[in-house]
Design a protein around this motif. Sequence first.
Motif, mmCIF file in Angstrom:
data_model
loop_
_atom_site.group_PDB
_atom_site.id
_atom_site.type_symbol
_atom_site.label_atom_id
_atom_site.label_comp_id
_atom_site.label_asym_id
_atom_site.label_seq_id
_atom_site.Cartn_x
_atom_site.Cartn_y
_atom_site.Cartn_z
ATOM 1 N N PRO A 80 0.836 -1.205 0.000
ATOM 2 C CA PRO A 80 0.000 0.000 0.000
ATOM 3 C C PRO A 80 0.874 1.259 0.000
ATOM 4 O O PRO A 80 2.022 1.225 0.443
ATOM 5 C CB PRO A 80 -0.798 -0.137 1.304
ATOM 6 C CG PRO A 80 -0.011 -1.068 2.148
ATOM 7 C CD PRO A 80 0.704 -1.994 1.230
ATOM 8 N N VAL A 85 1.816 5.109 1.059
ATOM 9 C CA VAL A 85 1.701 6.133 2.098
ATOM 10 C C VAL A 85 2.397 7.389 1.598
ATOM 11 O O VAL A 85 3.504 7.323 1.063
ATOM 12 C CB VAL A 85 2.340 5.658 3.423
ATOM 13 C CG1 VAL A 85 2.443 6.809 4.417
ATOM 14 C CG2 VAL A 85 1.534 4.515 4.020
ATOM 15 N N TYR A 132 5.324 -0.527 3.211
ATOM 16 C CA TYR A 132 4.605 0.454 2.398
ATOM 17 C C TYR A 132 5.491 1.003 1.286
ATOM 18 O O TYR A 132 6.716 1.009 1.391
ATOM 19 C CB TYR A 132 4.117 1.630 3.265
ATOM 20 C CG TYR A 132 3.299 1.219 4.454
ATOM 21 C CD1 TYR A 132 1.950 0.904 4.329
ATOM 22 C CD2 TYR A 132 3.872 1.137 5.725
ATOM 23 C CE1 TYR A 132 1.197 0.524 5.425
ATOM 24 C CE2 TYR A 132 3.134 0.756 6.823
ATOM 25 C CZ TYR A 132 1.795 0.448 6.669
ATOM 26 O OH TYR A 132 1.054 0.063 7.744
ATOM 27 N N GLU A 190 -7.373 9.270 -2.822
ATOM 28 C CA GLU A 190 -7.876 7.989 -2.332
ATOM 29 C C GLU A 190 -6.904 6.839 -2.593
ATOM 30 O O GLU A 190 -7.057 5.753 -2.027
ATOM 31 C CB GLU A 190 -9.241 7.665 -2.964
ATOM 32 C CG GLU A 190 -10.419 8.329 -2.274
ATOM 33 C CD GLU A 190 -10.416 9.843 -2.449
ATOM 34 O OE1 GLU A 190 -10.042 10.321 -3.544
ATOM 35 O OE2 GLU A 190 -10.769 10.557 -1.494
ATOM 36 N N LYS A 210 -3.079 5.058 1.375
ATOM 37 C CA LYS A 210 -3.604 4.479 2.616
ATOM 38 C C LYS A 210 -3.644 5.526 3.720
ATOM 39 O O LYS A 210 -4.528 5.525 4.575
ATOM 40 C CB LYS A 210 -2.726 3.307 3.054
ATOM 41 C CG LYS A 210 -3.165 1.953 2.569
ATOM 42 C CD LYS A 210 -4.393 1.465 3.322
ATOM 43 C CE LYS A 210 -4.694 0.006 3.025
ATOM 44 N NZ LYS A 210 -5.839 -0.479 3.810
ATOM 45 N N ASN A 242 -7.231 8.591 5.907
ATOM 46 C CA ASN A 242 -6.598 8.708 7.219
ATOM 47 C C ASN A 242 -5.413 9.662 7.137
ATOM 48 O O ASN A 242 -4.639 9.623 6.170
ATOM 49 C CB ASN A 242 -6.117 7.338 7.707
ATOM 50 C CG ASN A 242 -7.248 6.332 7.778
ATOM 51 O OD1 ASN A 242 -8.157 6.460 8.581
ATOM 52 N ND2 ASN A 242 -7.201 5.321 6.918
ATOM 53 N N SER A 301 -3.439 2.570 8.716
ATOM 54 C CA SER A 301 -3.472 1.752 7.501
ATOM 55 C C SER A 301 -4.028 0.364 7.757
ATOM 56 O O SER A 301 -3.941 -0.515 6.891
ATOM 57 C CB SER A 301 -2.058 1.645 6.910
ATOM 58 O OG SER A 301 -1.526 2.924 6.652
ATOM 59 N N ASP A 302 -4.559 0.138 8.971
ATOM 60 C CA ASP A 302 -5.150 -1.158 9.331
ATOM 61 C C ASP A 302 -4.147 -2.292 9.262
ATOM 62 O O ASP A 302 -4.486 -3.430 8.956
ATOM 63 C CB ASP A 302 -6.352 -1.494 8.440
ATOM 64 C CG ASP A 302 -7.480 -0.495 8.592
ATOM 65 O OD1 ASP A 302 -7.697 -0.049 9.722
ATOM 66 O OD2 ASP A 302 -8.109 -0.152 7.588
ATOM 67 N N ASP A 303 -2.878 -2.006 9.518
ATOM 68 C CA ASP A 303 -1.856 -3.053 9.530
ATOM 69 C C ASP A 303 -1.102 -2.963 10.852
ATOM 70 O O ASP A 303 -0.012 -2.434 10.934
ATOM 71 C CB ASP A 303 -0.892 -2.891 8.356
ATOM 72 C CG ASP A 303 -0.038 -4.134 8.162
ATOM 73 O OD1 ASP A 303 -0.011 -4.976 9.071
ATOM 74 O OD2 ASP A 303 0.592 -4.266 7.099
#
Length: 488
Positions: free
Chosen positions: A172, A174, A199, A214, A217, A245, A433-435
């Motif tokens: 993802p 960043v 990332y 969008e 992340k 975020n 980032s939900d990680d």
Amino acid sequence: MKKITLISVLLVTGILLLVNVLSQRFFLRLDLTEGKQYTLSKASKDVLKSLESPVTVTAYFSTDLPPDLQKIRKDFQEMLVEYRNSSKGMVDYEFVDPGTNEDKQKEAGENGIQPVMIQVREKDQAKQQKAFLGAVVKMGEAKDAMPVVATGTGMEYALTTSIKKMAVKDKPVVAIVQGHGEPPLQELGQVYQSLSILYDVQAVDLSADTGSLERFKALAFVATADSFPPEQLVRLDKYLANGGNIFLALNRVDGDLQAQQGRPVNTGLEAWLQSKGLEVETAFVLDAQCGTVNVQQQQGFFVINTPVQFPYLPIIAAFPEHPITKGLEQVIFAFASPVKFSGTGGTFTPLIQSSDRSAIQPAPVQFDVFDKKWTAADFPQGAVTLGGILELAGGGKIVVISDGDFPVSGGEGSRGQSEDNINLMVNSIDYLSDDTGLIDLRTKGIATRPIDEAYLGDEAAGKRNLLKYLNFGLPILLVLLYGFLRNQ
């Protein structure tokens, strides 16, 4: 009698053989350390369970190592055994001693493993010699080098992140936002290095990049110095409305130790935050638990640098139970501000607070570094919030820290950052980032246990001596007591 003895020997031998066979299939080890130093974390186990391709670890270790480095070799080998067991054989390993074998030394060098100089003692003489202490991790055609295997809990973090780095196929993205006076990426070297494992980290100028936000992340703003154009703030609102975020390390005040002055900072981001009910005040937070600055003092013909406590550099050592702050021990801030939430469009969770002996001083201020004698009366306030996470009703999240320079590890903004300063920002990006898998592992370590203030100073000498003799004599006393009872 001889028959009974023979049967007993055969039974014991059979039991030992059975235990040995079972131990090859079932692995059990009790870890009684507080931080579970010798137990693989859930993050490591999750990475190993999700492996789709086999991993080979080739450890290049010299054999003629002193005892302290032999322990590193042994610990690494034991950890690799656990990795193999937890991955159900997907991780394999071998140890290679390059020694004086030129082919093996060349092989190690091609894999990114170079010898290091170590100090050894032989026949009461200290000398230096070359030694190999590295490893290379391979997965298919990909490989990643560990030039020097870290000691302690850093060993597990380095190995797991090395495996996960190769296992992640599509990283993802960043964004580290630039174009408003922010420090360049090279001044965020440690943050960039940690984030790059999982990332694709990109420097993004919002004025030049007109694409959709969008695709990121998370967006990170660090130490913004110039004003923000209104149209960019509209883009940020749209990004958040779509579940985006943002990490924001914001300077609301700044201090100049040369001029001994503190001034307010305005960028436009503070007004944008206030529209969401989050206010970063134009004030300095003072803390009795603080860092030091060097003050030059003339003594005769010499100028001596003397460290002096400076409450404008708060040291944060207490953190709530939250994935972002879990495992952190100490974060050092420079010129932080109070953060207050009064909105209704989301929920705010404080993550960073000063100690119970704090004060707030509105900007601008004049510092008195040389003559001010700080007392308890200067810190009449309780804990002050310096940062937290705002979770908006629409789904977006904003992590706000009221010191923009805390993760900067180079340049003028750097003021003695600790490792946990870097961990705080990287953990925040992971959470946004939900990680969160590696957050626990990154901050896993042996907790610092400083001596309590009650045992420091000359007046506490009696307490210290009592504990010293108790620690020395109690084990001996217990052995003697056991011997006496056994004799009775």
